[in-house]
Design a protein around this motif. Structure first.
Motif, mmCIF file in Angstrom:
data_model
loop_
_atom_site.group_PDB
_atom_site.id
_atom_site.type_symbol
_atom_site.label_atom_id
_atom_site.label_comp_id
_atom_site.label_asym_id
_atom_site.label_seq_id
_atom_site.Cartn_x
_atom_site.Cartn_y
_atom_site.Cartn_z
ATOM 1 N N THR A 1 0.503 -1.197 0.291
ATOM 2 C CA THR A 1 -0.236 -0.127 -0.218
ATOM 3 C C THR A 1 0.458 1.438 -0.304
ATOM 4 N N HIS A 2 2.031 1.055 0.775
ATOM 5 C CA HIS A 2 2.931 2.330 0.727
ATOM 6 C C HIS A 2 3.941 2.223 -0.681
ATOM 7 N N TYR B 1 8.755 3.989 1.301
ATOM 8 C CA TYR B 1 8.387 3.722 2.243
ATOM 9 C C TYR B 1 9.514 2.411 2.873
ATOM 10 N N GLU C 1 -5.674 -2.649 0.376
ATOM 11 C CA GLU C 1 -5.576 -4.182 1.763
ATOM 12 C C GLU C 1 -6.189 -4.730 1.864
ATOM 13 N N ARG D 1 2.405 -7.045 2.047
ATOM 14 C CA ARG D 1 2.349 -6.787 3.082
ATOM 15 C C ARG D 1 1.728 -6.211 3.060
ATOM 16 N N VAL D 2 0.844 -6.224 4.583
ATOM 17 C CA VAL D 2 0.035 -5.820 5.103
ATOM 18 C C VAL D 2 -0.116 -5.063 6.396
ATOM 19 N N SER D 3 -1.015 -4.770 7.425
ATOM 20 C CA SER D 3 -1.139 -4.595 8.905
ATOM 21 C C SER D 3 -1.553 -5.233 9.061
ATOM 22 N N SER E 1 7.044 -1.402 12.729
ATOM 23 C CA SER E 1 6.014 -1.099 11.775
ATOM 24 C C SER E 1 5.657 0.554 13.772
ATOM 25 N N ARG F 1 1.365 3.177 17.188
ATOM 26 C CA ARG F 1 0.549 4.379 16.910
ATOM 27 C C ARG F 1 -0.295 5.467 18.122
ATOM 28 N N GLN G 1 -8.273 1.444 10.223
ATOM 29 C CA GLN G 1 -8.255 0.453 10.199
ATOM 30 C C GLN G 1 -10.343 -0.246 9.780
ATOM 31 N N PHE H 1 -6.867 2.698 3.597
ATOM 32 C CA PHE H 1 -5.896 3.853 3.305
ATOM 33 C C PHE H 1 -5.569 5.321 3.239
ATOM 34 N N ASN I 1 -2.289 6.412 13.711
ATOM 35 C CA ASN I 1 -1.046 6.114 12.791
ATOM 36 C C ASN I 1 0.041 6.266 13.591
ATOM 37 N N ASN I 2 1.223 5.426 13.051
ATOM 38 C CA ASN I 2 3.357 5.816 12.916
ATOM 39 C C ASN I 2 2.998 6.590 12.558
ATOM 40 N N SER J 1 4.216 6.728 9.181
ATOM 41 C CA SER J 1 2.766 6.806 7.859
ATOM 42 C C SER J 1 1.958 8.563 7.919
ATOM 43 N N GLU K 1 2.962 -5.400 11.390
ATOM 44 C CA GLU K 1 3.310 -5.036 9.422
ATOM 45 C C GLU K 1 4.039 -7.057 9.375
#
Ligand code: GTR
Length: 336
Positions: free
Chosen positions: A45-46, A50, A84, A100-102, A157, A160, A183, A204, A221-222, A225, A248
Motif C-alpha cells: 500500500t505504501h 517507505y 489492503e 505486505r499488510v498491517s 510498524s 500508533r 483501519q 488508507f 497511525n505511526n 505514515s 506488519e
C-alpha cells in the motif's frame, strides 16, 4: 560403362544422404532450454520509498538472487493493485501472489490476529519482537494456512498514536465525539468507541481527503505514515499515546505457493525472514526522520505524562475477547 558409372554415383549419393547403414554423424550438443522464469506480484500500500516497501524490495532481491533469476517478484507499491482489504481477498483466492499488510485488516480473515494487536499489550518494542520471533509468532504464521495464506515474515510498524484537526488530546475525554478513522477492523472500531470517539473505518488511501473535507476529524497511525500520507498537513494535533503496536506481515497465496517445488517454497520462506533485519533497520531510521519532520512543520505534539487513563479505557476490549484469545494474551504477557 556409362550406365555402370551412373549406378555408382546413385549408390554414393544415397549413402551420403541416408547414411546407408553407416554410423550417424555426431550431433551438435543441444543447448539446454533456459528454465522458464516465474514472475510473481507483491502488493504494497505504501510509496516506493517507505520502509515496508524497501523491505519488500529486499525480499524480492533475495529470491531473485537465490534462484539465479528464475523467480522474479515485482513489487507493486502505492496501492497499485488495490487497498489492503481487497488485496488480501485476492491473495486468498490466488489472483495476487503476495502482499505486505498491517495485521489489522488481516483479522477479518483470521480472527486470532486480534490477540496480537490488543491496545497496550506489549511492554515495549523489545517485548513485541520477542513474541513475534518466538514460538507464538511462528504459531501465528502457521495458523494462516487454514485461511489459505502462507505467513512469511513480520515487519516493524512502531507504535500508533491519535491525531486530529480539532484539538489537543490530553486524555480520552478530549476524544469524545470526534470522528476518528480506523483501519477496516472490528477490533479497531471497538477500540475507538471505547475511548468515546466515533469510529469511521475506511481504506488508507481515502483518509487524506476525508480529513481535508472534514468527513472525519482525525485518525491514528505511526510517525512515518503520518508524514508519508501528508496527514500532518491537515491534522496537526498529534498525541503520543502509543495505544497499539500493530505488526506488519508479509503473506503469500497458499493456492499459488503450493504449485511451486518444495525447494522454491523454502527459498521464498527463508528470503522473507532474511529481509526482516533490513526492514527493521530502515524503520528505525525513518521513524526518527518522520518525527523530526512533523516537529519542523509545526505540528502540535502532545506528550502524555502517563497513558494510564487510555490503558484503563481499553479494559472492556480484553473482557470481550474469546477465552482462546484471552489465553493467547496471557501467554504473550508471560514472555519476558
Ligand atoms: C500503516 C500500515 C499500512 C496500513 C495503514 C492504515 O501503518 O503500514 O499497511 O494498514 O497503516 O492505517 O491503513
Amino acid at each position: 560403362m556409362k550406365r555402370g558409372l551412373s549406378v555408382l554415383v546413385l549408390v554414393l549419393v544415397s549413402f551420403a544422404l541416408f547414411g546407408g547403414g553407416a554410423k550417424e554423424a555426431p550431433k551438435a550438443p543441444e543447448a539446454k532450454p533456459a528454465p522458464k522464469q516465474i514472475v510473481m506480484r507483491l502488493a504494497e500500500t505504501h510509496r516506493a520509498d517507505y520502509p515496508t516497501t524497501r523491505g519488500d524490495m529486499e525480499f524480492a532481491r533475495l529470491v531473485n538472487e537465490r534462484t539465479n533469476g528464475r523467480i522474479k517478484i515485482d513489487v507493486y507499491h502505492s496501492s497499485q493493485l488495490g487497498e489492503e482489504k481487497a488485496v488480501i481477498e485476492q491473495v486468498q483466492f490466488g489472483a495476487i501472489d503476495f502482499t505486505r499488510v498491517s495485521i489489522s485488516p488481516l483479522s477479518a480473515f483470521a480472527k486470532q490476529f486480534d490477540a496480537l494487536q490488543m491496545p497496550y499489550l506489549y511492554r515495549d518494542a523489545d517485548h513485541m519482537w520477542k513474541v513475534l520471533n518466538g514460538p507464538i509468532g511462528e504459531e501465528f504464521l502457521q495458523s494462516l494456512e487454514k485461511a489459505n495464506f502462507v505467513g512469511l515474515c513480520w515487519y516493524d510498524s512502531g507504535a500508533r498514536n491519535f491525531y486530529n484537526s480539532k484539538r489537543e488530546i490530553k486524555s480520552p475525554a478530549d476524544l469524545k465525539g470526534l470522528k476518528i478513522r480506523v483501519q477496516q477492523s472490528e477490533l479497531m472500531m471497538n477500540m475507538v468507541a471505547a475511548l468515546g470517539a466515533i469510529p469511521t473505518p475506511m481504506p488508507f488511501g481515502e483518509v487524506y481527503s476525508a480529513l481535508q473535507t472534514g468527513v472525519i476529524d482525525g485518525a491514528e497511525n505511526n510517525w512515518p505514515s503520518y508524514i508519508s500520507t501528508s496527514h500532518y498537513e491537515v491534522a496537526k494535533y498529534y498525541t503520543i499515546d502509543e495505544h497499539t503496536r500493530v505488526p506488519e506481515i508479509t503473506i503469500g497465496s497458499k493456492i499459488v505457493l503450493d504449485k511451486l517445488s518444495k525447494e522454491d517454497q523454502a527459498i521464498i520462506k527463508k528470503a522473507a525472514k532474511d529481509s526482516m533485519p533490513y526492514q527493521i533497520a530502515e524503520w528505525k531510521k525513518e521513524e526518527k526522520i518522520a518525527e523530526e519532520k512533523a516537529r519542523k512543520a509545526g505540528c502540535i505534539i502532545t506528550v502524555l505524562p502517563s497513558n494510564a487513563e487510555f490503558q484503563a479505557a481499553m479494559k472492556p476490549l480484553y473482557d470481550k475477547l474469546s477465552p482462546d484469545l484471552q489465553e493467547v494474551v496471557r501467554r504473550i504477557r508471560e514472555v519476558k
